[in-house]
Design an enzyme around this catalytic site. Structure first.
Site, PDB file in Angstrom:
ATOM      1  N   GLU A 148       5.261 -11.656  -8.312  1.00 29.38           N
ATOM      2  CA  GLU A 148       5.122 -11.273  -9.717  1.00 29.38           C
ATOM      3  C   GLU A 148       3.695 -10.865 -10.066  1.00 29.38           C
ATOM      4  O   GLU A 148       3.480  -9.987 -10.913  1.00 29.38           O
ATOM      5  CB  GLU A 148       5.567 -12.423 -10.629  1.00 29.38           C
ATOM      6  N   LYS A 191       1.493  -9.290  -8.119  1.00 28.07           N
ATOM      7  CA  LYS A 191       1.270  -7.915  -7.675  1.00 28.07           C
ATOM      8  C   LYS A 191       2.003  -6.923  -8.576  1.00 28.07           C
ATOM      9  O   LYS A 191       1.504  -5.833  -8.845  1.00 28.07           O
ATOM     10  CB  LYS A 191       1.716  -7.752  -6.221  1.00 28.07           C
ATOM     11  N   VAL A 201      14.394  -9.592  -0.476  1.00 22.18           N
ATOM     12  CA  VAL A 201      15.420  -8.947   0.352  1.00 22.18           C
ATOM     13  C   VAL A 201      16.275  -9.969   1.098  1.00 22.18           C
ATOM     14  O   VAL A 201      17.326  -9.624   1.640  1.00 22.18           O
ATOM     15  CB  VAL A 201      14.807  -7.947   1.347  1.00 22.18           C
ATOM     16  N   GLU A 232      -0.289  -8.923  20.916  1.00 20.18           N
ATOM     17  CA  GLU A 232      -0.878  -7.597  20.768  1.00 20.18           C
ATOM     18  C   GLU A 232      -0.814  -6.812  22.079  1.00 20.18           C
ATOM     19  O   GLU A 232      -0.893  -7.365  23.164  1.00 20.18           O
ATOM     20  CB  GLU A 232      -2.340  -7.702  20.324  1.00 20.18           C
ATOM     21  N   SER A 271       9.710   1.627   9.701  1.00 11.90           N
ATOM     22  CA  SER A 271       9.575   0.895  10.958  1.00 11.90           C
ATOM     23  C   SER A 271       8.102   0.876  11.374  1.00 11.90           C
ATOM     24  O   SER A 271       7.210   1.096  10.553  1.00 11.90           O
ATOM     25  CB  SER A 271      10.458   1.538  12.033  1.00 11.90           C
ATOM     26  N   VAL A 326      -1.370   2.552   9.248  1.00  8.73           N
ATOM     27  CA  VAL A 326      -1.672   3.350   8.059  1.00  8.73           C
ATOM     28  C   VAL A 326      -3.123   3.107   7.667  1.00  8.73           C
ATOM     29  O   VAL A 326      -3.516   1.985   7.354  1.00  8.73           O
ATOM     30  CB  VAL A 326      -0.731   2.987   6.888  1.00  8.73           C
ATOM     31  N   LYS A 356       5.251  -0.906  16.757  1.00 11.47           N
ATOM     32  CA  LYS A 356       5.453  -2.168  17.470  1.00 11.47           C
ATOM     33  C   LYS A 356       6.924  -2.461  17.753  1.00 11.47           C
ATOM     34  O   LYS A 356       7.247  -3.372  18.514  1.00 11.47           O
ATOM     35  CB  LYS A 356       4.810  -3.310  16.688  1.00 11.47           C
ATOM     36  N   SER A 401       0.822  -1.215   0.000  1.00  8.02           N
ATOM     37  CA  SER A 401       0.000   0.000   0.000  1.00  8.02           C
ATOM     38  C   SER A 401       0.853   1.261   0.000  1.00  8.02           C
ATOM     39  O   SER A 401       0.629   2.176  -0.807  1.00  8.02           O
ATOM     40  CB  SER A 401      -0.924  -0.004   1.229  1.00  8.02           C
TER      41      SER A 401
END
Length: 334
Positions: A41, A43, A64, A255, A126, A170, A129, A15
């Site tokens: 691929e 996406k 990565v 959480e 970052s 976000v 959390k 996003s």
């Protein structure tokens, strides 16, 4: 800043990556190229359909976790935004090795590839959390933050800068609570973890602005933290589905009831920049007095902390509805 420059975004099909891409292509018409680096691929294929005649946009399949592939992708790149991560708390708890490989080993690989090539600046994304983490995802992102901050100490002759941006949920991003509630409300019941739970809230636009601020103004080693409002999960449910029943289902493993972005221990290194706070590294290559003068920074008080439960700025049910219409679903009605 980016005109005639090349920029690469790891996790660029997410996003925020897509929002950054749209922003850069629009604001910097003379940007040399924007490279989307990701491992999915499908996406990439779908994202490419939104830019059928855009020669400045390139797509690069890679992970990565693969250092050699990153080095190849970074050749000729001036700026890197590192957005790739495993981010779902409960999935990371169940698949800890995979989370470590992506979030920690991936960070190390990005740093290595940047130092091996001509990259001028790296901004790593970052999460709240990562502050006083109680789950594996947060712990891996804290380790990632530490790696990027410390990377400034091993640059030697290389003028490259590494910095971090840390922010809250976000609004409207993939996997976040508002799209989840929008899908669930037709059933008449919205599951909430805890009626007292709070979270920080930032729009995609706010996230993009913060990344670009760090890219342009970082001196190396900062962790930038935005001043943003909080919301109660119960208010989000009320904003999305006022006619729905709120069913308390309990918090999931890992959480928190309230999220943190700056702890009391961080206060010794935290400065107020106006729109943002910044946590400065304990050791840095530049002079603190020059940094303070340049940004007109002021030191926060000893013991200062910043968490979503004790925030001074809050979203209301009505403001959340307006934000959902603006940033998430233009057809939203409640």
């Amino acid at each position: 800043m980016l005109n005639n420059k090349s920029i690469l975004i790891t996790g660029g099909t997410g996003s925020l990556g897509k929002a950054l891409t749209a922003h850069i292509l629009k604001k910097y018409p003379e940007v040399k190229k924007v490279v989307i680096f990701s491992r999915d691929e499908q996406k990439q294929f779908q994202m490419a359909q939104d830019y059928p005649n855009e020669p400045r946009l390139r797509f690069f399949i890679g992970d990565v976790r693969d250092r050699e592939r990153l080095v190849r992708a970074f050749r000729g790149i001036d700026y890197v935004i590192h957005a790739a991560a495993m981010k779902h708390v409960h999935i990371a708890e169940y698949n800890p090795d995979e989370c470590v490989k992506t979030n920690i080993d991936g960070a190390r690989n990005v740093i290595h590839a940047s130092l091996e090539t001509s990259v001028q600046s790296v901004v790593a994304l970052s999460t709240d959390k990562a502050c006083a983490p109680i789950n594996l995802y947060g712990a891996t992102k804290l380790a990632s933050d530490k790696l990027f901050v410390a990377a400034n100490n091993i640059t030697g002759w290389n003028p490259i800068k590494f910095s971090v941006v840390r922010y809250g949920n976000v609004m409207g991003s993939n996997g976040s609570v508002i799209p989840f509630f929008l899908k669930k409300r037709s059933g008449g019941v919205l599951p909430i973890t805890n009626p007292h739970m709070t979270r920080f809230n930032i729009s995609l636009t706010g996230g993009v602005d913060m990344v670009m601020h760090a890219l342009e103004h970082s001196w190396g080693g900062e962790i930038f933290v935005p001043k943003i409002p909080s919301y109660k999960i119960s208010d989000v449910a009320e904003a999305v589905g006022p006619e729905c029943t709120q069913q308390v289902v309990g918090i999931r493993p890992g959480e928190k009831i309230h999220e943190e972005m700056i702890t009391e221990s961080d206060s010794f290194y935290t400065w107020n920049l106006g729109k943002y706070y910044t946590i400065l590294p304990s050791t840095h290559k530049w002079k603190l007095e020059e940094f303070v003068a340049n940004f007109k920074a002021t030191k926060v008080s000893e013991g200062f902390k910043y968490n979503s439960g004790e925030n001074t700025e809050w979203e209301t049910v009505e403001s959340l509805r307006s934000l959902i219409r603006e940033h998430v679903d233009l057809t939203f009605e409640a």
